[in-house]
Design an enzyme around this catalytic site. Structure first.
Site, PDB file in Angstrom:
ATOM      1  N   LYS A   9       0.821  -1.172   0.012  1.00 45.15           N
ATOM      2  CA  LYS A   9       0.186   0.055  -0.047  1.00 45.15           C
ATOM      3  C   LYS A   9       0.851   1.180  -0.048  1.00 45.15           C
ATOM      4  CE  LYS A   9      -3.906  -2.303   2.094  1.00 45.15           C
ATOM      5  NZ  LYS A   9      -5.037  -2.237   3.413  1.00 45.15           N
ATOM      6  N   TYR A  49     -11.991  -2.309  -3.834  1.00 44.07           N
ATOM      7  CA  TYR A  49     -12.705  -2.520  -2.615  1.00 44.07           C
ATOM      8  C   TYR A  49     -14.157  -2.433  -2.681  1.00 44.07           C
ATOM      9  CZ  TYR A  49      -8.071  -2.276  -0.006  1.00 44.07           C
ATOM     10  OH  TYR A  49      -7.126  -2.527   0.462  1.00 44.07           O
ATOM     11  N   ASN A 112      -2.175  -0.052   6.818  1.00 39.60           N
ATOM     12  CA  ASN A 112      -1.441  -1.177   7.427  1.00 39.60           C
ATOM     13  C   ASN A 112      -0.590  -1.986   6.369  1.00 39.60           C
ATOM     14  OD1 ASN A 112      -3.539  -2.089   5.825  1.00 39.60           O
ATOM     15  ND2 ASN A 112      -4.733  -3.486   7.293  1.00 39.60           N
ATOM     16  N   HIS A 115      -1.906  -5.347   1.342  1.00 34.33           N
ATOM     17  CA  HIS A 115      -3.148  -6.197   1.111  1.00 34.33           C
ATOM     18  C   HIS A 115      -3.012  -7.510   0.857  1.00 34.33           C
ATOM     19  CE1 HIS A 115      -7.122  -7.117  -0.595  1.00 34.33           C
ATOM     20  NE2 HIS A 115      -6.469  -7.744  -1.482  1.00 34.33           N
ATOM     21  N   GLU A 126      -9.425 -10.286  -7.751  1.00 31.10           N
ATOM     22  CA  GLU A 126      -8.322  -9.531  -7.541  1.00 31.10           C
ATOM     23  C   GLU A 126      -7.251  -9.388  -8.692  1.00 31.10           C
ATOM     24  OE1 GLU A 126      -7.280  -9.547  -3.543  1.00 31.10           O
ATOM     25  OE2 GLU A 126      -9.209  -8.645  -2.851  1.00 31.10           O
TER      26      GLU A 126
HETATM   27  P1  IDP Z   1      -7.821  -7.019   5.479  1.00 31.93           P
HETATM   28  O1  IDP Z   1      -6.957  -6.174   4.656  1.00 31.93           O
HETATM   29  O2  IDP Z   1      -7.168  -7.733   6.679  1.00 31.93           O
HETATM   30  O3  IDP Z   1      -8.304  -8.341   4.699  1.00 31.93           O
HETATM   31  P2  IDP Z   1     -10.576  -6.042   5.437  1.00 31.93           P
HETATM   32  O4  IDP Z   1     -11.415  -6.021   6.714  1.00 31.93           O
HETATM   33  O5  IDP Z   1     -10.896  -6.543   4.353  1.00 31.93           O
HETATM   34  O6  IDP Z   1      -9.088  -6.251   6.174  1.00 31.93           O
HETATM   35  O7  IDP Z   1     -10.345  -4.511   5.190  1.00 31.93           O
HETATM   36  C1  IDP Z   1      -9.853  -3.983   4.141  1.00 31.93           C
HETATM   37  C2  IDP Z   1      -8.832  -2.830   4.461  1.00 31.93           C
HETATM   38  O8  IDP Z   1      -9.651  -1.812   4.846  1.00 31.93           O
HETATM   39  C3  IDP Z   1      -7.863  -3.045   5.646  1.00 31.93           C
HETATM   40  O9  IDP Z   1      -6.570  -3.715   4.969  1.00 31.93           O
HETATM   41  C4  IDP Z   1      -7.578  -1.751   6.160  1.00 31.93           C
HETATM   42  O10 IDP Z   1      -6.801  -0.705   5.312  1.00 31.93           O
HETATM   43  C5  IDP Z   1      -8.941  -1.199   5.923  1.00 31.93           C
HETATM   44  N1  IDP Z   1      -9.775  -0.958   7.350  1.00 31.93           N
HETATM   45  C6  IDP Z   1     -10.457  -2.217   7.884  1.00 31.93           C
HETATM   46  N2  IDP Z   1     -10.904  -1.880   8.881  1.00 31.93           N
HETATM   47  C7  IDP Z   1     -10.755  -0.522   9.038  1.00 31.93           C
HETATM   48  C8  IDP Z   1     -11.321   0.273  10.180  1.00 31.93           C
HETATM   49  O11 IDP Z   1     -12.159  -0.320  11.115  1.00 31.93           O
HETATM   50  N3  IDP Z   1     -10.987   1.607  10.042  1.00 31.93           N
HETATM   51  C9  IDP Z   1     -10.186   1.999   9.124  1.00 31.93           C
HETATM   52  N4  IDP Z   1      -9.756   1.411   7.949  1.00 31.93           N
HETATM   53  C10 IDP Z   1     -10.147  -0.024   8.131  1.00 31.93           C
HETATM   54 MG    MG Z   2      -9.777  -8.261   3.096  1.00 33.18          MG
END
Ligand code: IDP
Ligand code: MG
Length: 135
Positions: A9, A49, A112, A115, A126
């Site tokens: 990212k 997304y 974070n 992805h 994807e």
């Molecule tokens: P993942 O990336 O671990 O699969 P997902 O629930 O699919 O997590 O969420 C996609 C992305 O959305 C996350 O990697 C993160 O960047 C963002 N995200 C997830 N939950 C939150 C939140 O509570 N606040 C802000 N961003 C979030």
């Molecule tokens: Mg995810």
């Protein structure tokens, strides 16, 4: 053999840890089958997304994902989807295990660093999204 989509990212690219992240994949038996650096438009980030469009963080997340270049890769290996998720760590870096990418480099639950596809269905969507629809 299985394939999964990985993204470094914008925060990971800015931090200068592309090589460190790729090394972790290769050290864990995941092969890089395709790779490119791209900058997504807001619309392209929204399309990627789309499963999260009802979530409260959708707008902020897609702003972030279109804020700078990202590195997109197809990783291949035995159990690649699960293995990549394991190397990445939990979504929130605070909850991620020691030694995972998100624990070591993630800023917060949104920024974070990486992805990874979460199922064979999402991996297919994807990989196609980046290596067929978008060039
Ligand atoms: P993942 O990336 O671990 O699969 P997902 O629930 O699919 O997590 O969420 C996609 C992305 O959305 C996350 O990697 C993160 O960047 C963002 N995200 C997830 N939950 C939150 C939140 O509570 N606040 C802000 N961003 C979030
Ligand atoms: Mg995810």
């Amino acid at each position: 053999m299985e394939q999964t989509l990985s993204i470094i990212k914008p925060d990971g690219v800015v931090k200068g840890i592309i090589g460190e992240i790729i090394k972790r994949f290769e050290n864990n038996g995941l092969k890089i089958k395709a790779m490119k650096m791209v900058r997504l438009s807001k619309k392209e980030a929204e399309g990627f997304y789309i499963v999260h469009k009802e979530r409260p963080f959708y707008s902020s997340l897609t702003d972030f994902m279109s804020s700078g270049p990202i590195v997109v890769m197809v990783l291949e290996g035995k159990d690649a989807i699960r293995k990549n998720r394991e190397i990445m760590g939990a979504t929130n870096p605070e909850d991620a295990d020691t030694g995972t990418i998100r624990r070591d480099f993630g800023t917060d639950v949104e920024k974070n660093t990486v992805h990874g596809s979460d199922s064979p269905e999402s991996a297919a969507f994807e990989i196609d999204y980046f290596f067929k629809s978008l060039h």
